[in-house]
Design an enzyme around this catalytic site. Structure first.
Site, mmCIF file in Angstrom:
data_model
loop_
_atom_site.group_PDB
_atom_site.id
_atom_site.type_symbol
_atom_site.label_atom_id
_atom_site.label_comp_id
_atom_site.label_asym_id
_atom_site.label_seq_id
_atom_site.Cartn_x
_atom_site.Cartn_y
_atom_site.Cartn_z
ATOM 1 N N GLY A 147 1.978 4.839 9.061
ATOM 2 C CA GLY A 147 3.285 4.506 9.637
ATOM 3 C C GLY A 147 4.186 3.899 8.584
ATOM 4 O O GLY A 147 3.907 4.004 7.387
ATOM 5 N N ASN A 148 5.262 3.292 9.029
ATOM 6 C CA ASN A 148 6.139 2.592 8.085
ATOM 7 C C ASN A 148 6.774 1.400 8.802
ATOM 8 O O ASN A 148 6.542 1.179 9.985
ATOM 9 C CB ASN A 148 7.196 3.550 7.516
ATOM 10 C CG ASN A 148 8.054 4.149 8.604
ATOM 11 O OD1 ASN A 148 8.774 3.443 9.294
ATOM 12 N ND2 ASN A 148 7.955 5.473 8.770
ATOM 13 N N ARG A 149 7.578 0.651 8.068
ATOM 14 C CA ARG A 149 8.079 -0.624 8.588
ATOM 15 C C ARG A 149 9.347 -0.527 9.417
ATOM 16 O O ARG A 149 9.964 -1.535 9.747
ATOM 17 C CB ARG A 149 8.331 -1.587 7.424
ATOM 18 C CG ARG A 149 7.096 -1.948 6.660
ATOM 19 C CD ARG A 149 7.426 -2.993 5.610
ATOM 20 N NE ARG A 149 6.378 -3.105 4.620
ATOM 21 C CZ ARG A 149 5.233 -3.765 4.811
ATOM 22 N NH1 ARG A 149 5.000 -4.357 5.960
ATOM 23 N NH2 ARG A 149 4.327 -3.803 3.853
ATOM 24 N N ALA A 151 12.886 6.791 10.616
ATOM 25 C CA ALA A 151 12.171 6.812 9.342
ATOM 26 C C ALA A 151 10.940 7.684 9.562
ATOM 27 O O ALA A 151 9.899 7.210 10.012
ATOM 28 C CB ALA A 151 11.776 5.403 8.945
#
Ligand code: CTP
Length: 397
Positions: free
Chosen positions: A209-211, A277
């Site tokens: 995943g990402n932030r 994102a």
């Protein structure tokens, strides 16, 4: 359209004042913030406590708050606070005062000092309503831009029957809704917004995943809704709540799910904004069960995900506008400009992590916009303010 609006409800001395209680409740139910101003005569029909309890705010009816202390209620502040001043019921006396500028009570003073628009819902006996003097007052008020919710015909308190009954609370709330709708500059515009991160599974419990927090995309959705647009929000696995008033909210986990949701909708949209994102790669062969420590591979083979924004650019019709985001760790203009070109965008929004307070997780952002010709750099602002700037940027496109 009523959600989040500040509505000042003026209640004057008519038996229909009891219906104003239901109107206040209905406006609150639709998401408005309601404050109430009553004339002394109105308080003889309904107690201020009823409105105070419903709205959670004190009711205003007099200039003085505490005569001994010399404190007073500022009618100017109330007039400035409101997005719309709705006077329901409006008696013949109130209409007369409004049309002549007579200022003999607190509610009249609020009327004269308010800068927002005013809506009146008359309530009176049929002969009072049809009297040439009342009709002349209404004519003058309409000419000055005041909206009138016409009374309806039916049994009146006098025992007579005819036109003079205040319109029902639901219909007045609809008129308030219509008022905001008719003034919404982006009414009818269909906007697709992608927001939040993606989670690409490694196995049944782990993911890449990402932030991303989804906050910027959600703020954009809110800013477009406030201007009357129909927003389809595609929101990834973020904790931020989607705004009230979206046409639809579709949740996704993976880039593939997002791509499918976009493919289904993009053809019917006017504007597309890719604030999500999206992971660029995903594990090529995710396990369906949980991998135990002993089974975990030393390396994960990755494969590219669909580039959703590139797909939208490839399938963009002449009337559609497409805006992408570029989050960079360097100055970023060259890379963002090349994304605009490569993905067939009309505009791109750049945020760089070089700027404090910009990018993921924060409640603020600092962005630059590029329309293919000119760059514009904004100050560090709340994401809600940035969203309003971006709505202006997109309107200019
Ligand atoms: N985007 C998308 N689908 C993807 C990857 C990105 O829709 N699979 C969108 C993002 O929502 C964003 C824009 O493309 O609006 C730019 O994302 P970014 O990851 O910076 O672009 P890339 O094309 O991946 O460029 P690079 O990694 O080379 O910087």
């Amino acid at each position: 359209m009523v959600h989040g609006r500040k509505i000042l409800l003026g209640v004057t001395g008519s038996i229909a004042a009891f219906k104003a209680v239901f109107l206040a409740r209905e406006l609150i139910r639709r998401g408005a913030e309601v404050r109430v101003v009553m004339t002394a005569a109105a308080t003889e029909f309904v107690g201020p406590l009823t409105f105070a309890t419903l709205t959670g705010h004190r009711v205003y009816s007099d200039f003085t708050e505490d005569a001994d202390q010399g404190t007073w209620t500022n009618h100017v502040d109330l007039g400035l606070w409101a997005d719309l001043f709705v006077v329901a019921p409006a008696t013949a006396e109130t209409l007369s005062a409004f049309s002549t500028g007579r200022c003999t009570n607190f509610l009249h003073a609020v009327f004269l000092s308010s800068r927002c628009e005013v809506m009146v819902a008359p309530a009176m006996d049929l002969d009072m309503f049809s009297h040439a003097a009342t009709q002349a007052n209404l004519h003058l008020l309409r000419e000055r831009g005041i909206s009138v919710v016409e009374p309806v015909s039916g049994p009146l308190a006098s025992g007579l029957e005819g036109k003079g009954r205040m319109e029902e609370p639901g219909a007045i709330a609809d008129a308030v809704e219509g008022y905001f709708e008719s003034r919404a500059p982006l009414r009818g515009l269909r906007v697709l917004i992608t927001a939040g991160p993606t989670h690409e599974p490694i196995d049944a419990v782990r993911f890449i995943g990402n932030r991303s927090s989804g906050k910027m995309g959600v703020a954009l959705a809110q800013a477009f809704i406030d201007q009357g647009a129909q927003v389809s929000l595609l929101l990834g696995p973020a904790t931020v709540a989607p705004p009230v008033g979206c046409e639809e909210v579709v949740r996704f986990e993976t880039a593939a799910e997002l791509a499918a949701a976009v493919a289904e909708r993009w053809g019917q949209m006017d504007v597309g904004i890719a604030a999500a994102a999206v992971a660029d790669v995903r594990p090529a062969a995710p396990a369906t069960n949980k991998l135990h420590r002993a089974d975990l591979p030393p390396a994960i083979v990755l494969e590219p995900t669909p580039d959703v924004l590139a797909y939208m650019g490839q399938h963009k019709a002449g009337h559609q506008k497409l805006i992408g985001f570029a989050l960079e760790t360097d100055e970023g203009r060259a890379s963002a400009a090349s994304k605009l070109e490569r993905k067939n965008l009309d505009g791109i929004v750049l945020n760089t992590l070089l700027d404090d307070g910009a990018g993921f997780q924060t409640d603020t952002n600092k962005v630059s916009t590029f329309d293919g010709r000119d760059w514009h750099t904004f100050e560090l602002k709340s994401k809600a303010e940035v969203a309003r700037d971006l709505v202006n940027f997109i309107q200019h496109l």
